[in-house]
Every structure is written in C-alpha cells, then in structure tokens.
Design an enzyme around this catalytic site. Structure first.
Site, PDB file in Angstrom:
ATOM      1  N   HIS A   1       0.946  -1.275  -0.077  1.00 23.05           N
ATOM      2  CA  HIS A   1       0.072  -0.033   0.061  1.00 23.05           C
ATOM      3  C   HIS A   1       0.999   1.363  -0.066  1.00 23.05           C
ATOM      4  O   HIS A   1       1.516   1.501   0.913  1.00 23.05           O
ATOM      5  CB  HIS A   1      -0.899  -0.041   1.241  1.00 23.05           C
ATOM      6  CG  HIS A   1      -1.899  -1.069   1.323  1.00 23.05           C
ATOM      7  ND1 HIS A   1      -1.506  -2.268   1.724  1.00 23.05           N
ATOM      8  CD2 HIS A   1      -3.178  -1.485   0.713  1.00 23.05           C
ATOM      9  CE1 HIS A   1      -2.431  -3.438   1.671  1.00 23.05           C
ATOM     10  NE2 HIS A   1      -3.481  -2.639   1.186  1.00 23.05           N
TER      11      HIS A   1
ATOM     12  N   ASP B   1      -6.909 -10.778   0.545  1.00 24.97           N
ATOM     13  CA  ASP B   1      -6.660  -9.346   0.092  1.00 24.97           C
ATOM     14  C   ASP B   1      -6.317  -8.493   1.430  1.00 24.97           C
ATOM     15  O   ASP B   1      -6.099  -8.947   2.261  1.00 24.97           O
ATOM     16  CB  ASP B   1      -8.280  -8.683  -0.548  1.00 24.97           C
ATOM     17  CG  ASP B   1      -9.179  -8.847   0.358  1.00 24.97           C
ATOM     18  OD1 ASP B   1      -9.122  -8.853   1.532  1.00 24.97           O
ATOM     19  OD2 ASP B   1     -10.219  -8.535  -0.048  1.00 24.97           O
ATOM     20  N   SER B   2      -6.417  -7.170   1.149  1.00 21.61           N
ATOM     21  CA  SER B   2      -5.974  -6.213   2.026  1.00 21.61           C
ATOM     22  C   SER B   2      -6.789  -6.262   3.331  1.00 21.61           C
ATOM     23  O   SER B   2      -6.321  -5.776   4.544  1.00 21.61           O
ATOM     24  CB  SER B   2      -5.895  -4.752   1.492  1.00 21.61           C
ATOM     25  OG  SER B   2      -4.962  -4.745   0.516  1.00 21.61           O
TER      26      SER B   2
END
Length: 205
Positions: free
Chosen positions: A70, A114-115
């Site tokens: 990120h 996922d995140s």
C-alpha cells in the site's frame, strides 16, 4: 494503446470460453468471420480463436501471490498497519504461450487473501511484450491484463471487470510480475506482486 485495448477486450470474453465452455474441445477458425459481420461478432470470434489456441497449444502456468504494498502517499501509517500485506494463502493456475515474436499471452485464475484479510478471486487474460536481457540470461517486459474480480468490499463478491498494467522480469521459466492498482487517497494505489512458474521456457530471439 489501441492495440493494447484490443488485446484486452478480445481476451476477456475468452476467459469465459476457457473456464466455462471448454474451448479446447471446440476449436474455431477466426478466418471464418465474414467481412460484413458486426464488430461484436468479429470480436467474439477472435476471442474464441485466440482462447482455443492458448488452451490447445500453450503450457501450464502456476501463480504464487507474494506481496501487497500500500503506497505510503495514499494511506496513513495506521491504515497501513491495519491492512494485510501478505496475500497468503493464495494460488493461481492458467494456460499461456509464447508467440513467434517472443511476446506472451495467456489466461489464468487466481485466489488470494486481500488487504482486509478476506478471500478474493480473479480470472482473466494477459498479454506481455517481452525483450531479451542476454547479459543476465533473462527477459523483461510490460503488459496488460483484463479480468473479472470478486471481493467482499466491492459489490459483496459480485464479479466486476477491470484492466490493469503489468511489468515482468523472468529467468528461464520463472517470472516475477507485478501490477499497479490506481486510486485515490485511502483507496487503490496498491502494488500487487506474484511469482509465476511456466511449463515452457521463453525462446531467446
């Protein structure tokens, strides 16, 4: 850019043919399209022919997601600490082939964490423009992928389409690849990376 968009649009419907219609059992010839056929019929026939060729003449590819990054300019330190950066467990499989000009195209399906530490899935088509790096016995390139993705935080797992850029660095039949998800502050702006093992090595031109 026009060629890139055409590759992506032709490849996306081909994904469905591979995974849901067993395209390898119904080979079609794109040359059979008549000149007066509508553009969408021509595009569909091209997708059928390309997907059939990949499935029939390509080799197996295996994908291993390794990292989600990120971007610091888009997220606060607190957000980055909260989000997941390791997309494991995750795995993918596909079929791909090297073309006469040394480039590569293929279809794939991949699942990963996922995140938000939730399972996500994607299936699509990818095209890579590749060049030799003979000094290190490798190859490198750029590309694009068109795919359908399913995530909890986007439409509650209802599949949605997307097109993203790619970069690749390969040694023999192992490649390190990455794509960048654009966005705004607090959303998108993510670098997603994976390793790919290819059944067939890229021929040096």
């Amino acid at each position: 850019m026009l060629q890139l968009c055409k590759q992506a649009l032709y490849g996306l419907p081909g994904v469905f043919l591979c995974f849901f219609a067993h395209a390898q059992e119904t080979p079609l010839d794109s040359t059979s399209t008549t000149t007066d056929a509508p553009w969408y019929a021509s595009a569909w026939n091209t997708a059928v022919a390309r997907t059939t060729d990949i499935v029939t003449n390509g080799g197996w590819d295996f994908y291993q997601p390794v990292r989600t990054y990120h971007m610091p300019f888009a997220y606060t330190a607190e957000q980055r600490d909260r989000y997941n950066d390791v997309p494991l467990p995750g795995f993918g499989i596909g079929r791909g082939k090297f073309l006469d000009n040394g480039n590569w195209e293929g279809i794939y399906a991949m699942g990963f964490r996922d995140s938000n530490s939730k399972p996500s899935w994607m299936a699509g088509y990818a095209y890579r423009w590749l060049w030799d790096a003979p000094s290190i016995n490798a190859h490198y390139g750029v590309g694009a992928t068109a795919f359908l993705m399913s995530r909890e935080d986007y439409f509650d797992y209802f599949p949605f389409p997307a097109i993203l850029p790619m970069v690749t660095l390969g040694f023999r039949n192992v490649s390190f690849e990455a794509t960048y998800v654009p966005g705004k502050r607090g959303n998108g702006n993510v670098l997603f990376m994976w390793l790919k093992l290819e059944e067939k090595e890229r021929p040096h031109l």
